[in-house]
Design a protein around this motif. Structure first.
Motif, mmCIF file in Angstrom:
data_model
loop_
_atom_site.group_PDB
_atom_site.id
_atom_site.type_symbol
_atom_site.label_atom_id
_atom_site.label_comp_id
_atom_site.label_asym_id
_atom_site.label_seq_id
_atom_site.Cartn_x
_atom_site.Cartn_y
_atom_site.Cartn_z
ATOM 1 N N ARG A 85 0.960 -1.197 0.151
ATOM 2 C CA ARG A 85 0.008 -0.476 0.197
ATOM 3 C C ARG A 85 1.045 1.151 0.339
ATOM 4 O O ARG A 85 2.038 1.554 0.447
ATOM 5 C CB ARG A 85 -0.853 0.212 1.374
ATOM 6 C CG ARG A 85 -0.194 0.260 2.678
ATOM 7 C CD ARG A 85 -1.942 0.226 3.737
ATOM 8 N NE ARG A 85 -0.588 -0.235 5.012
ATOM 9 C CZ ARG A 85 -1.512 0.052 6.263
ATOM 10 N NH1 ARG A 85 -2.742 -0.370 6.232
ATOM 11 N NH2 ARG A 85 -0.653 0.348 6.645
ATOM 12 N N GLN A 86 0.376 2.003 -0.493
ATOM 13 C CA GLN A 86 1.125 3.796 -0.523
ATOM 14 C C GLN A 86 0.128 4.987 -0.476
ATOM 15 O O GLN A 86 -1.194 4.825 -0.699
ATOM 16 C CB GLN A 86 1.403 4.019 -1.829
ATOM 17 C CG GLN A 86 2.402 4.656 -1.672
ATOM 18 C CD GLN A 86 3.504 5.098 -3.264
ATOM 19 O OE1 GLN A 86 2.912 4.496 -4.124
ATOM 20 N NE2 GLN A 86 3.997 6.103 -3.545
ATOM 21 N N ALA A 87 -0.051 5.276 0.641
ATOM 22 C CA ALA A 87 -0.173 6.377 1.588
ATOM 23 C C ALA A 87 0.205 8.173 0.649
ATOM 24 O O ALA A 87 1.486 7.914 0.625
ATOM 25 C CB ALA A 87 0.123 7.151 2.974
ATOM 26 N N PRO A 88 -0.441 8.837 0.629
ATOM 27 C CA PRO A 88 -0.132 9.900 0.121
ATOM 28 C C PRO A 88 1.128 10.409 0.629
ATOM 29 O O PRO A 88 1.158 11.130 2.131
ATOM 30 C CB PRO A 88 -1.696 10.904 0.310
ATOM 31 C CG PRO A 88 -2.691 9.818 1.018
ATOM 32 C CD PRO A 88 -1.972 8.355 1.118
ATOM 33 N N GLY A 89 1.572 10.823 0.255
ATOM 34 C CA GLY A 89 2.855 11.389 0.741
ATOM 35 C C GLY A 89 4.446 10.230 0.834
ATOM 36 O O GLY A 89 5.129 10.416 1.421
ATOM 37 N N LYS A 90 4.039 8.841 1.112
ATOM 38 C CA LYS A 90 4.189 8.077 1.802
ATOM 39 C C LYS A 90 5.626 6.658 0.351
ATOM 40 O O LYS A 90 4.821 6.980 -1.056
ATOM 41 C CB LYS A 90 3.682 7.371 2.317
ATOM 42 C CG LYS A 90 3.570 8.362 3.754
ATOM 43 C CD LYS A 90 3.190 7.496 5.410
ATOM 44 C CE LYS A 90 2.815 8.600 5.966
ATOM 45 N NZ LYS A 90 2.610 7.519 7.414
ATOM 46 N N GLU A 91 6.191 6.316 0.697
ATOM 47 C CA GLU A 91 6.627 5.374 -0.211
ATOM 48 C C GLU A 91 5.922 3.836 0.279
ATOM 49 O O GLU A 91 5.147 3.262 1.158
ATOM 50 C CB GLU A 91 7.869 5.056 -0.091
ATOM 51 C CG GLU A 91 9.298 5.618 0.321
ATOM 52 C CD GLU A 91 10.318 5.265 0.112
ATOM 53 O OE1 GLU A 91 11.678 6.287 0.137
ATOM 54 O OE2 GLU A 91 10.829 4.153 0.580
ATOM 55 N N ARG A 92 5.580 3.218 -0.587
ATOM 56 C CA ARG A 92 4.780 2.300 -0.934
ATOM 57 C C ARG A 92 5.869 0.858 -0.138
ATOM 58 O O ARG A 92 7.192 0.637 0.179
ATOM 59 C CB ARG A 92 5.101 1.916 -2.531
ATOM 60 C CG ARG A 92 4.070 0.684 -2.383
ATOM 61 C CD ARG A 92 3.632 -0.242 -3.916
ATOM 62 N NE ARG A 92 4.825 -0.204 -5.072
ATOM 63 C CZ ARG A 92 4.656 -0.114 -6.056
ATOM 64 N NH1 ARG A 92 3.064 -0.589 -7.324
ATOM 65 N NH2 ARG A 92 5.964 -0.340 -7.043
ATOM 66 N N GLU A 93 4.073 0.029 0.830
ATOM 67 C CA GLU A 93 5.134 -0.361 1.828
ATOM 68 C C GLU A 93 4.706 -1.725 1.964
ATOM 69 O O GLU A 93 3.183 -1.988 1.272
ATOM 70 C CB GLU A 93 4.648 0.225 2.581
ATOM 71 C CG GLU A 93 3.168 0.583 3.483
ATOM 72 C CD GLU A 93 3.008 0.611 5.061
ATOM 73 O OE1 GLU A 93 4.351 1.683 5.990
ATOM 74 O OE2 GLU A 93 1.851 1.148 5.617
ATOM 75 N N PHE A 94 5.244 -3.620 2.506
ATOM 76 C CA PHE A 94 4.723 -4.085 2.515
ATOM 77 C C PHE A 94 3.664 -3.737 3.573
ATOM 78 O O PHE A 94 3.540 -3.761 4.249
ATOM 79 C CB PHE A 94 5.558 -5.574 2.545
ATOM 80 C CG PHE A 94 4.975 -6.302 3.214
ATOM 81 C CD1 PHE A 94 4.892 -6.328 4.924
ATOM 82 C CD2 PHE A 94 5.006 -7.335 2.563
ATOM 83 C CE1 PHE A 94 4.947 -7.970 4.814
ATOM 84 C CE2 PHE A 94 4.467 -8.798 2.578
ATOM 85 C CZ PHE A 94 4.159 -9.215 4.039
ATOM 86 N N GLY A 95 2.370 -5.222 2.761
ATOM 87 C CA GLY A 95 0.889 -5.009 4.156
ATOM 88 C C GLY A 95 1.176 -6.732 4.175
ATOM 89 O O GLY A 95 0.705 -7.138 5.193
ATOM 90 N N ALA A 96 1.093 -7.476 3.467
ATOM 91 C CA ALA A 96 1.224 -8.898 3.322
ATOM 92 C C ALA A 96 1.481 -9.778 2.355
ATOM 93 O O ALA A 96 1.385 -9.527 0.663
ATOM 94 C CB ALA A 96 -0.967 -9.167 3.482
ATOM 95 N N ALA A 97 1.739 -10.709 2.594
ATOM 96 C CA ALA A 97 2.092 -12.216 1.385
ATOM 97 C C ALA A 97 1.490 -13.350 1.393
ATOM 98 O O ALA A 97 1.056 -14.018 3.071
ATOM 99 C CB ALA A 97 3.550 -11.746 1.846
ATOM 100 N N ILE A 98 1.351 -14.422 0.899
ATOM 101 C CA ILE A 98 1.072 -15.385 0.776
ATOM 102 C C ILE A 98 1.607 -16.874 0.166
ATOM 103 O O ILE A 98 1.790 -15.770 -1.280
ATOM 104 C CB ILE A 98 -0.632 -15.757 0.178
ATOM 105 C CG1 ILE A 98 -1.663 -17.465 1.002
ATOM 106 C CG2 ILE A 98 -0.829 -14.766 -0.594
ATOM 107 C CD1 ILE A 98 -2.798 -16.760 1.033
ATOM 108 N N SER A 99 1.915 -17.735 0.174
ATOM 109 C CA SER A 99 2.557 -18.708 -0.765
ATOM 110 C C SER A 99 1.469 -19.140 -1.469
ATOM 111 O O SER A 99 0.798 -18.875 -1.685
ATOM 112 C CB SER A 99 3.124 -19.484 0.182
ATOM 113 O OG SER A 99 2.189 -20.555 0.907
ATOM 114 N N GLY A 100 1.940 -19.283 -2.590
ATOM 115 C CA GLY A 100 1.756 -20.091 -3.436
ATOM 116 C C GLY A 100 0.408 -21.016 -3.296
ATOM 117 O O GLY A 100 -0.557 -21.073 -3.954
ATOM 118 N N GLY A 101 0.370 -22.277 -2.555
ATOM 119 C CA GLY A 101 -0.078 -23.087 -1.716
ATOM 120 C C GLY A 101 -1.310 -22.119 -0.468
ATOM 121 O O GLY A 101 -2.360 -22.642 -0.795
ATOM 122 N N GLY A 102 -1.009 -21.041 -0.741
ATOM 123 C CA GLY A 102 -1.732 -20.003 0.302
ATOM 124 C C GLY A 102 -2.093 -20.773 2.091
ATOM 125 O O GLY A 102 -2.432 -20.378 2.932
#
Length: 129
Positions: free
Chosen positions: A38-55
């Motif tokens: 996600r990227q908020a106004p005036g900020k750098e894009r940041e990591f939120g969540a990740a999931i493996s291929g199988g879930g």
């Protein structure tokens, strides 16, 4: 042509919920790790969540743990981000991304946006106080 298309964003009051979807096309993503940034106004894009291929493996940044849930339906080639208890500070453009390298899942890599090779166009989430 590989495409990731996000949907589900919008305006919601604090404490509300939204579910984002990321529909993939052009290849089968069932073996690929996927992430939400996600990227908020005036900020750098940041990591939120990740999931493996199988879930079976999921990871979250501390600020969303316990409130957001990442999931996937490989039969539909779609990844989801369920967002509950939303706060004004969650306001941002949300992007999904795919790592098609098929390397073993490693969260140390997936917090880094450079590890992903396909990105969606983003969907706006606005949380009012």
């Amino acid at each position: 042509q590989v495409q990731l298309v996000e949907s589900g964003g919008g305006l919601v009051q604090a404490g509300g919920s939204l579910r984002l979807s990321c529909a993939a096309s052009g290849r089968t993503f069932s073996s690929d790790a996927m992430g939400w940034f996600r990227q908020a106004p005036g900020k750098e894009r940041e990591f939120g969540a990740a999931i493996s291929g199988g879930g079976g493996i999921t990871d979250y940044t501390d600020s969303v743990k316990g409130r957001f849930t990442i999931s996937r339906d490989n039969a539909k080639n779609t990844v989801y981000l369920q967002m509950n208890s939303l706060k004004p500070e969650d306001t941002a453009v949300y992007y999904c991304a795919a790592d098609t390298s098929r390397r073993p899942y490693d969260i140390r890599r997936y917090v880094d946006q450079r590890e992903y090779d396909y990105w969606g166009q983003g969907t706006q989430v606005t949380v009012s106080s």
